[in-house]
Scaffold this active site. Sequence first.
Site, mmCIF file in Angstrom:
data_model
loop_
_atom_site.group_PDB
_atom_site.id
_atom_site.type_symbol
_atom_site.label_atom_id
_atom_site.label_comp_id
_atom_site.label_asym_id
_atom_site.label_seq_id
_atom_site.Cartn_x
_atom_site.Cartn_y
_atom_site.Cartn_z
ATOM 1 C CG HIS A 256 -1.420 1.289 1.424
ATOM 2 N ND1 HIS A 256 -2.479 1.862 0.800
ATOM 3 C CD2 HIS A 256 -1.501 2.047 2.634
ATOM 4 C CE1 HIS A 256 -2.970 2.963 1.265
ATOM 5 N NE2 HIS A 256 -2.386 3.141 2.483
ATOM 6 C CE1 TYR A 289 -3.238 6.984 4.904
ATOM 7 C CE2 TYR A 289 -4.490 5.382 3.625
ATOM 8 C CZ TYR A 289 -3.323 5.856 4.442
ATOM 9 O OH TYR A 289 -2.334 4.895 4.825
ATOM 10 C CG ASP A 593 -31.118 -21.023 12.451
ATOM 11 O OD1 ASP A 593 -30.137 -20.727 11.735
ATOM 12 O OD2 ASP A 593 -32.205 -20.539 12.006
#
Length: 864
Positions: A256, A289, A593
Amino acid sequence: MTELRSGPESRVVIIGLGVVGAALADELVLRGWTNVTVVEQGPIYVTGGSSSHAPGFVFQTSPNRTMCQLAQRTLDKLDGLTVNGEWVMKRVGGLEVATTEERAQELRRRHDLANSWGVPSELISPEEVAQLWPGLDVSRVLGGFHTPTDAVVKGIRAVEFQARRAQKGGAQILEHTEVTGLQYDDVRVTGVQVRPVQPGDPSETVDIEGDPSADESAEASEVIPADVVVTCAGLWGPKMAREMLGIDIPMLPVEHGFGFSLPVDSLAEMDSATEVVKPMLRHQDHAMYLREWDNRIAIGAYEHRPLPVDDTQIASAQSFATTGTHPAIHPFTSEDFESTWREAQDLLPELRQSELEDSMCFNGIFSFTPDGGPLLGPVPGSPGLWMAQAVWVTQSAGVGQVMAEWITTGDPGIDTHSVDLTRFDPRVTSKRWAREQGEESYDEVYDVVHPKATTLRMRGLRTTSFNDRQREAKAVFSVANGWERPLWYESSAERGQPMLGDQPLPGRGAWAARHWSPLAAVEAHGLRNSVGLVDMTSLPRLRVSGTGRPGRDATAFFTSLADDGLLSRTVGKSPGSVVYALVLNASGGILSDITIARTGPDTYHVGVNGNQDRTWLQERMRERGVDLTVEDVTSGHFGLGLWGPNARRTLETLVDQDISNEAFRFYRCGELSIAGVSTLALRLSYVGELGWELYAPAEFGGYLWDQIMAAGQEYDILPVGRRAFESMRLEKGFRLWGADMDRSNTPEEAGLAFAVKGVAAEHMEARGAPSKILSCLLLDDPSAVVLGHEPVHAVGADPDAPAVGYVTSADQGYTIGKSIAYAWLPAELSTPGTAVEISYFGQRYPATVTPEPLLDPSAERMRS
């Protein structure tokens, strides 16, 4: 919940002293677990991993409630802390700006998300943006989203503060110590094999496989005894998992770009002690940013191409010790940063006279997963071994708290299904899949991502045996567990006009209309009025079997779970029975569930929600010393749902057996020979209509699809996609685990008390009346559609008052002709007839709490 070997005296070894390892050590010591050793291959406290270079942005707002909670916990813990008189965290706030109308709309949605999760926020004008960030050119800015409690965290200081406090409390930290292996006894992990890190050849800076110390003898190692081992290895996590555990974890390190301007005049008075005053700034229309960094502007770029990092491209501890170059820092690729720098200069005119400070710029490595969440929890099949991977500074201290709670009590304290290590299907989590999905996750960091969007990578990875038939019917697909799953069929346009109740289906807003088609209404009406065929193959299914002997008795195992209150009800007494049950934790929280069909004296077909359920069942078996066979029968088999008033008429022409209501009752199962194919049939209905779930080996799927479609032709049978399915289950009031309820909710809160019997019912009664209720809302305007996570407000409340609840799932009910939303509300607002308002992109939609189910309350349609 995982078995604990003992308690506070347990020997814990944490691998890695980044922001997660330090936080976890601190949290364990704070809970009285002082026999803690942290093994770090680099120096303390600047270890060379991502924590050592992270810009420290902590934006709390996220579509994922758990990720928001982890960020909130991180800031709450680090607030006000100092190291050697220097701040650890500053709540300078966050500021996101919009330069396109699409982004402006997204900021309105983010404001709603913040309201749902309790994050203070405000939408502000361009003029107010300029006041918060003097010098910003707001001529293109349409507005901003301001979150005043967001913060900058200094990763190294956060590590040091928490590590030092852990040491003071009794924890031991071993720096320059490399983990070379794990030791096990017959059951669980017993120790960590380590050796000292020795400087290597200065020419070896990246190639781990060429590490000169890699061939050192085993005699150079020692073993640290352990009852609990937690891998917080950061960038080295995938390699460690592959080499020491033999598994691929879905995590990808990616570079990055991070740049620094030359000093700028407006920040001339700033120094390293102050460092940052203005809010952290995100310009997401250009995936970037910015923040103050002393007297410079620091800029991060997500706009460039993904730069994935292979194991062999991450420098070893030996290389770090030799060269001092941080493994998580790679050379700056200026060509990838060019467009970001130009946009930064356009946004901040002062930078137009500046340049990048090349000597300070770098590519930092961060970890990405397919859904952007961390990988947390116990490692399946390795009792005592835990993992906390792919965690950014944003969630770091929160993750430390949750992991400490999980390890010491067996309960993480918050819902973790979206961050659980086991949430991904192991059949698809290959190294390539992790890379493809990780790159896509990187690409989408600052994108406007729709909640119904699906992956565009490795499409067609898993296809059902009906795929060619579905394509002939012009199916539009999404992905579920790697499976291609139809959302709707364009061929349904030939079946009539879309209707909402008895009126033409009105249009819906542009956002709600994405990844949706009005043909969902056609398919829902077709199934409700006659018969439809739904591809259920992607629904995960297990076959659990034993021999009936002690230790091999599946029935006794399920009964023991019910006796302990971990299963809400016991299994049926005879083959052919089917029960719907909730998987519960000790506090009554709903872990899942499941549907349990007893297919033989000691054989069960279990419909589950995913790999987490399989892992949970196998852990319970291990704890009880039960040796059962658990097979994942999802792959290699197909699943079909045949439902509607004419489902029986369609099916009875293909079978020899009696399938009348008297012979094949609701919530029963049995083998049917359908057009000559032996098929497991379960008389269930998640859409509230008569019909069956049908399962058989995949090689028969295409044939059986054709046979059923031909048999139903006289009843105008049609294939039905997921969008119609979702609408019909909401009309019937059926809950979706992971959306409508999770481990932070109890059965009585979720409206599932009917599924609780025996010991679990006694526990439920002892808890008393719930303070919150999952409530059914009908929107006043049937054309108004929300999608989930929107805040709910009391009528007449102050416009700036916090939300009283939030929406879990929603859609139009094409049969009842209304717009439906399920939402968590305080018990006092859950009474039918209560008026509330749902905030949607800044608008307020009036809605009313309504008795449920909305369709067929007597359940005659599916029981007839």
